[in-house]
Design a protein around this motif. Structure first.
Motif, PDB file in Angstrom:
ATOM      1  N   TYR A  10       0.850  -1.181   0.000  1.00 43.08           N
ATOM      2  CA  TYR A  10       0.000   0.000   0.000  1.00 43.08           C
ATOM      3  C   TYR A  10       0.891   1.239   0.000  1.00 43.08           C
ATOM      4  CZ  TYR A  10      -3.923   2.933   1.613  1.00 43.08           C
ATOM      5  OH  TYR A  10      -4.903   3.895   1.737  1.00 43.08           O
ATOM      6  N   CYS A  11       0.554   2.214  -0.836  1.00 47.70           N
ATOM      7  CA  CYS A  11       1.469   3.343  -1.031  1.00 47.70           C
ATOM      8  C   CYS A  11       1.501   4.303   0.153  1.00 47.70           C
ATOM      9  CB  CYS A  11       1.129   4.081  -2.322  1.00 47.70           C
ATOM     10  SG  CYS A  11      -0.524   4.784  -2.366  1.00 47.70           S
ATOM     11  N   HIS A 119      -6.639   0.280  -5.166  1.00 47.53           N
ATOM     12  CA  HIS A 119      -5.286   0.137  -4.641  1.00 47.53           C
ATOM     13  C   HIS A 119      -4.748  -1.280  -4.768  1.00 47.53           C
ATOM     14  CE1 HIS A 119      -4.916   4.166  -2.979  1.00 47.53           C
ATOM     15  NE2 HIS A 119      -6.126   4.060  -2.481  1.00 47.53           N
ATOM     16  N   SER A 172      -0.149   9.989  -9.409  1.00 50.47           N
ATOM     17  CA  SER A 172      -0.675   8.836 -10.129  1.00 50.47           C
ATOM     18  C   SER A 172       0.411   7.786 -10.342  1.00 50.47           C
ATOM     19  CB  SER A 172      -1.252   9.267 -11.483  1.00 50.47           C
ATOM     20  OG  SER A 172      -2.453   9.998 -11.305  1.00 50.47           O
ATOM     21  N   PHE A 175       0.783   5.749  -7.184  1.00 47.38           N
ATOM     22  CA  PHE A 175      -0.272   4.755  -7.025  1.00 47.38           C
ATOM     23  C   PHE A 175      -0.037   3.554  -7.935  1.00 47.38           C
ATOM     24  CE2 PHE A 175      -3.617   8.139  -5.643  1.00 47.38           C
ATOM     25  CZ  PHE A 175      -2.994   8.230  -4.417  1.00 47.38           C
ATOM     26  N   GLY A 180      -1.650  -0.015  -7.876  1.00 42.33           N
ATOM     27  CA  GLY A 180      -2.985   0.552  -7.972  1.00 42.33           C
ATOM     28  C   GLY A 180      -3.313   1.020  -9.380  1.00 42.33           C
ATOM     29  N   PRO A 182      -5.203   4.365 -10.572  1.00 42.82           N
ATOM     30  CA  PRO A 182      -5.900   5.582 -10.145  1.00 42.82           C
ATOM     31  C   PRO A 182      -7.078   5.967 -11.029  1.00 42.82           C
ATOM     32  CG  PRO A 182      -3.796   6.116 -11.163  1.00 42.82           C
ATOM     33  CD  PRO A 182      -3.823   4.633 -11.003  1.00 42.82           C
ATOM     34  N   HIS A 222      -1.362  14.643   0.869  1.00 44.17           N
ATOM     35  CA  HIS A 222      -0.590  13.709   0.042  1.00 44.17           C
ATOM     36  C   HIS A 222       0.849  14.184  -0.154  1.00 44.17           C
ATOM     37  CE1 HIS A 222      -4.360  11.811  -2.028  1.00 44.17           C
ATOM     38  NE2 HIS A 222      -4.171  11.375  -0.796  1.00 44.17           N
TER      39      HIS A 222
END
Length: 273
Positions: A10-11, A119, A172, A175, A180, A182, A222
């Motif tokens: 997970y980012c 994700h 992006s 992710f 993920g 996005p 973020h």
């Protein structure tokens, strides 16, 4: 911008303070969309609910207040939300990896998955597991973003607009490097249909990122929470500082990404496919 090396985690870093701020921003931005949809769906006493990827737990707590003494809510996440000081008797919080840990089948009248599937590289397999966990006639609500549309609308000048656009592209890339997608929100309705759900009801929502808005505060957050990954994606420390200042500028505004809130129902055995 250099491509990031593939990752499988997970980012968002598992830092309690950073995650807490992230969850507060998410709840403030998206609860006004998620919760009215659930209320309109008729969530009421006696429902058995799963909040998968529950984050800070705001949706799960709302559900627990709706299902009454005969219902129950299970809130799961890799790092589940801390129980409130006075735990709700209808709410169970559990650490759970939705990709690998078992789920009971045909057990829930409602499953909510907000900003979870996009994700996960295994998103379609996880979606199938969520559908199997629905009781016949049960409802799945998936709320997912498509970040391909989030243009700056008002910036001090063209240089500032280009800086903001660079930040969005770097985010992006972060992710995607973590597995993920996005842009996956736009694919959610078709994915729910392919998973066998009926009565599909997708609703798109676009918000305004402007001074004081939760969706703008989420972007500022973020720049801190994803700082190392954003630098690896091509941003500099100076650019992160400048894009924070830009987003704090009273004249700045931008369109948010599109949140697709999609509901679908698992057919009952006597219904035609």
């Amino acid at each position: 911008m250099q491509p990031l090396a593939p990752a499988s985690r997970y980012c968002f870093e598992n830092d309690p303070a950073l995650l807490g701020a992230q969850h507060r921003c998410l709840a403030a931005a998206y609860d006004p969309i998620t919760l009215p949809r659930l209320a309109a769906a008729g969530v009421t006493a006696g429902w058995r609910c799963l909040d998968a990827g529950s984050g800070g737990g705001s949706v799960a707590r709302w559900l627990a207040a709706r299902v009454g003494p005969t219902g129950h809510v299970l809130a799961t996440d890799l790092v589940p939300p801390a129980p409130p000081p006075s735990p709700h008797p209808r709410l169970t919080v559990a650490a759970h990896d939705i990709r690998h840990d078992p789920l009971p089948e045909a057990a829930f009248d409602l499953i909510v998955a907000r900003l979870l599937l996009q994700h996960l590289p295994e998103r379609l397999e996880v979606l199938d597991r969520l559908v199997r966990a629905l009781a016949p006639g049960g409802l799945l609500q998936v709320d997912e973003l498509d970040t391909s549309y989030e243009p700056p609308l008002l910036t001090p000048d063209g240089r500032a607009a280009r800086l903001y656009t660079k930040f969005l592209a770097a985010r992006s890339a972060v992710f995607r490097a973590a597995g993920g997608d996005p842009h996956w929100g736009r694919h959610a309705p078709a994915a729910l249909r392919a998973a066998g759900l009926t009565d599909l009801d997708p609703q798109p929502h676009i918000l305004l990122r402007s001074a004081g808005s939760a969706v703008l505060e989420l972007q500022v957050h973020h720049t801190h929470h994803l700082r190392e990954q954003l630098i690896a994606a091509g941003m500099t420390e100076d650019e992160l500082h400048r894009v924070r200042s830009l987003m704090r500028h009273p004249s700045f505004c931008a369109a948010s990404s599109v949140l697709y809130s999609v509901q679908g129902r698992r057919p009952r055995a006597d219904e035609a496919p």
